[in-house]
Design an enzyme around this catalytic site. Structure first.
Site, mmCIF file in Angstrom:
data_model
loop_
_atom_site.group_PDB
_atom_site.id
_atom_site.type_symbol
_atom_site.label_atom_id
_atom_site.label_comp_id
_atom_site.label_asym_id
_atom_site.label_seq_id
_atom_site.Cartn_x
_atom_site.Cartn_y
_atom_site.Cartn_z
ATOM 1 N N HIS A 45 -33.556 -28.687 -26.752
ATOM 2 C CA HIS A 45 -32.621 -28.681 -25.640
ATOM 3 C C HIS A 45 -32.609 -27.316 -24.963
ATOM 4 O O HIS A 45 -33.085 -26.320 -25.514
ATOM 5 C CB HIS A 45 -31.225 -29.059 -26.126
ATOM 6 C CG HIS A 45 -31.095 -30.495 -26.510
ATOM 7 N ND1 HIS A 45 -29.895 -31.085 -26.824
ATOM 8 C CD2 HIS A 45 -32.027 -31.474 -26.637
ATOM 9 C CE1 HIS A 45 -30.084 -32.357 -27.118
ATOM 10 N NE2 HIS A 45 -31.374 -32.620 -27.014
ATOM 11 N N GLU A 47 -30.332 -25.096 -24.379
ATOM 12 C CA GLU A 47 -29.674 -24.002 -25.083
ATOM 13 C C GLU A 47 -30.558 -23.442 -26.188
ATOM 14 O O GLU A 47 -30.639 -22.223 -26.380
ATOM 15 C CB GLU A 47 -28.346 -24.487 -25.691
ATOM 16 C CG GLU A 47 -27.348 -24.986 -24.671
ATOM 17 C CD GLU A 47 -27.407 -26.480 -24.453
ATOM 18 O OE1 GLU A 47 -26.342 -27.099 -24.351
ATOM 19 O OE2 GLU A 47 -28.530 -27.029 -24.387
ATOM 20 N N CYS A 70 -24.176 -30.446 -26.429
ATOM 21 C CA CYS A 70 -23.980 -31.636 -27.251
ATOM 22 C C CYS A 70 -23.412 -31.251 -28.608
ATOM 23 O O CYS A 70 -23.596 -30.139 -29.105
ATOM 24 C CB CYS A 70 -25.290 -32.403 -27.407
ATOM 25 S SG CYS A 70 -26.563 -31.517 -28.328
ATOM 26 N N ALA A 148 -40.255 -47.570 4.303
ATOM 27 C CA ALA A 148 -41.070 -46.975 5.362
ATOM 28 C C ALA A 148 -40.868 -47.803 6.621
ATOM 29 O O ALA A 148 -40.831 -49.038 6.563
ATOM 30 C CB ALA A 148 -42.536 -46.954 4.959
ATOM 31 N N ARG A 178 -42.383 -42.209 -7.370
ATOM 32 C CA ARG A 178 -42.464 -43.293 -8.348
ATOM 33 C C ARG A 178 -42.664 -42.742 -9.762
ATOM 34 O O ARG A 178 -42.059 -43.214 -10.725
ATOM 35 C CB ARG A 178 -43.633 -44.220 -8.017
ATOM 36 C CG ARG A 178 -43.417 -45.209 -6.894
ATOM 37 C CD ARG A 178 -44.672 -46.047 -6.737
ATOM 38 N NE ARG A 178 -44.533 -47.137 -5.776
ATOM 39 C CZ ARG A 178 -45.492 -48.025 -5.520
ATOM 40 N NH1 ARG A 178 -46.669 -47.917 -6.145
ATOM 41 N NH2 ARG A 178 -45.296 -48.990 -4.649
ATOM 42 N N LEU A 198 -47.470 -51.788 -7.943
ATOM 43 C CA LEU A 198 -46.204 -51.158 -8.339
ATOM 44 C C LEU A 198 -46.398 -50.122 -9.446
ATOM 45 O O LEU A 198 -45.559 -49.983 -10.343
ATOM 46 C CB LEU A 198 -45.171 -52.208 -8.785
ATOM 47 C CG LEU A 198 -44.658 -53.173 -7.719
ATOM 48 C CD1 LEU A 198 -43.571 -54.059 -8.294
ATOM 49 C CD2 LEU A 198 -44.134 -52.429 -6.491
#
Length: 378
Positions: A45, A47, A70, A148, A178, A198
């Site tokens: 993480h 930190e 956390c 678009a 994407r 896709l």
């Protein structure tokens, strides 16, 4: 904290289902001695990265973190305890962690005598982490709708043809966006009309996740953790197909990426694909249910493509969190509009948006905007 927000942006597209987080550590005299960001899920993480760079100089110092540290053990240990072990005496937090599993870091730090300040540059930190905050707060995937169109708002000609309205440069930019999403979603109409793959096929993976965030900095090698290699992720392809009409030879079923076909829970289909059965809605499948189911599969961010009907369905339900529009310097005068019925009957119901960015991509103009609802709603 502004620097911590810049650092957090470097994790876009590689940390899911974790948040993007940046951290800056100062020593007791106020000198920066450590910087870090969360580079990829399962990795250290922010930190921990910053404290490793700071080493003993963190003792008696201050840590600036974009998201509350956390307080649970997952694939890595709790950051609250790492800060305590490092001897940090003050922690400045931008945004509280809304996740019940991970929250509590600020309380633990205070209980051990660490001074904690919250809410510093909260708006900037919320913006840089908006996908994950939507996911954590609302229990659904964050949605970016991309379209678009010509300058007169047409996404296809009268005969339905739409390839290509925008330039190769704009299409390359779309692939970069994407690649930063967890899932790419389209409707069956688009599948039948265009047979798209896709998939995300960026020309380079470098900085793809910053494409919609032009102010994000380039990677700096002196920042600890910047050399860590994120695992390459392939966005899930999702087809909204209530009646199960996806052709068996459609390119979305070519195996190039995982694919999920969302069908009505009462439809009888022999389609050989991974099916997600959803309740019917008055005009198709329930998009709320779709986004909740995707969130349950740890899909934090959705890139919505396809036709005006699908876009209108999401927009009128308040399920579009960001709009990315590519406008070509061209005119059609007639043909299909980019957005279908979006629940607007009178001008007082218009969907108002706020522009975030204007960029020229090749000969085209890319506009980034967001509706006025926020992740704090609902």
């Amino acid at each position: 904290m502004a620097r911590a927000v810049e650092l957090a942006a470097r994790g876009h597209g590689t940390t899911s289902p974790n948040p993007v987080v940046g951290c800056v550590v100062l020593d007791g005299s106020g000198e920066v001695v450590g910087e870090g960001f969360h580079a990829y899920a399962g990795g250290p993480h922010a930190e921990v990265v910053a404290l490793a760079q700071a080493e003993e100089r963190a003792r008696g110092g201050t840590a600036y973190v974009t998201l509350e540290p956390c307080d649970h053990t997952g694939r890595t240990g709790p950051c609250s305890r790492a800060l305590l072990a490092a001897g940090v005496v003050r922690v400045v937090v931008a945004v509280a962690d809304p996740s019940p599993k991970a929250a509590g870091g600020a309380a633990r730090l205070r209980a051990h005598g660490v001074a904690v300040t919250s809410g510093v540059l909260a708006d900037a930190a919320e913006r840089v982490n908006e996908e994950w905050l939507t996911y954590a707060r609302l229990g659904r995937s964050h949605v970016t709708w991309k379209f678009a169109a010509t300058l007169d708002g047409r996404s296809a000609a009268e005969d339905g043809t739409s390839q290509w309205i925008t330039s190769p440069e704009a299409r390359a930019d779309v692939h970069r966006l994407r690649a930063g999403a967890d899932a790419i979603v389209a409707g069956i109409g688009t599948i039948l009309a265009d047979d798209p793959r896709l998939t995300a096929r960026p020309t380079t993976r470098a900085a793809h996740s910053d494409a919609a965030r032009p102010t994000a900095p380039a990677a700096r090698p002196e920042v600890a953790g910047a050399k860590e290699g994120p695992r390459v992720r392939t966005p899930l392809r999702v087809v909204i197909d209530s009646e199960g009409r996806t052709p068996p030879d459609a390119r979305v079923l070519d195996g190039a990426a995982p694919t999920l076909i969302a069908v009505a829970d009462d439809v009888d289909t022999d389609l050989k694909a991974d099916l997600l059965r959803l309740p019917r809605h008055q005009d198709g499948l329930d998009p709320h249910a779709l986004l909740r189911e995707l969130a349950a599969r740890e899909v934090v961010s959705v890139f919505l493509e396809g036709g005006p009907t699908l876009a209108g369905s999401f927009m009128r339900r308040g399920l579009v969190d960001r709009v990315v529009a590519y406008l070509a310097p061209a005119l059609l005068g007639s043909g299909r509009a980019a957005l279908g019925a979006a629940g607007v009957r009178t001008i007082g119901e218009i969907h108002r948006l706020t522009f975030d960015d204007f960029s020229q991509i090749g000969p085209d103009l890319r506009l980034i905007a967001r509706p006025h609802h926020t992740t704090r709603e609902k």
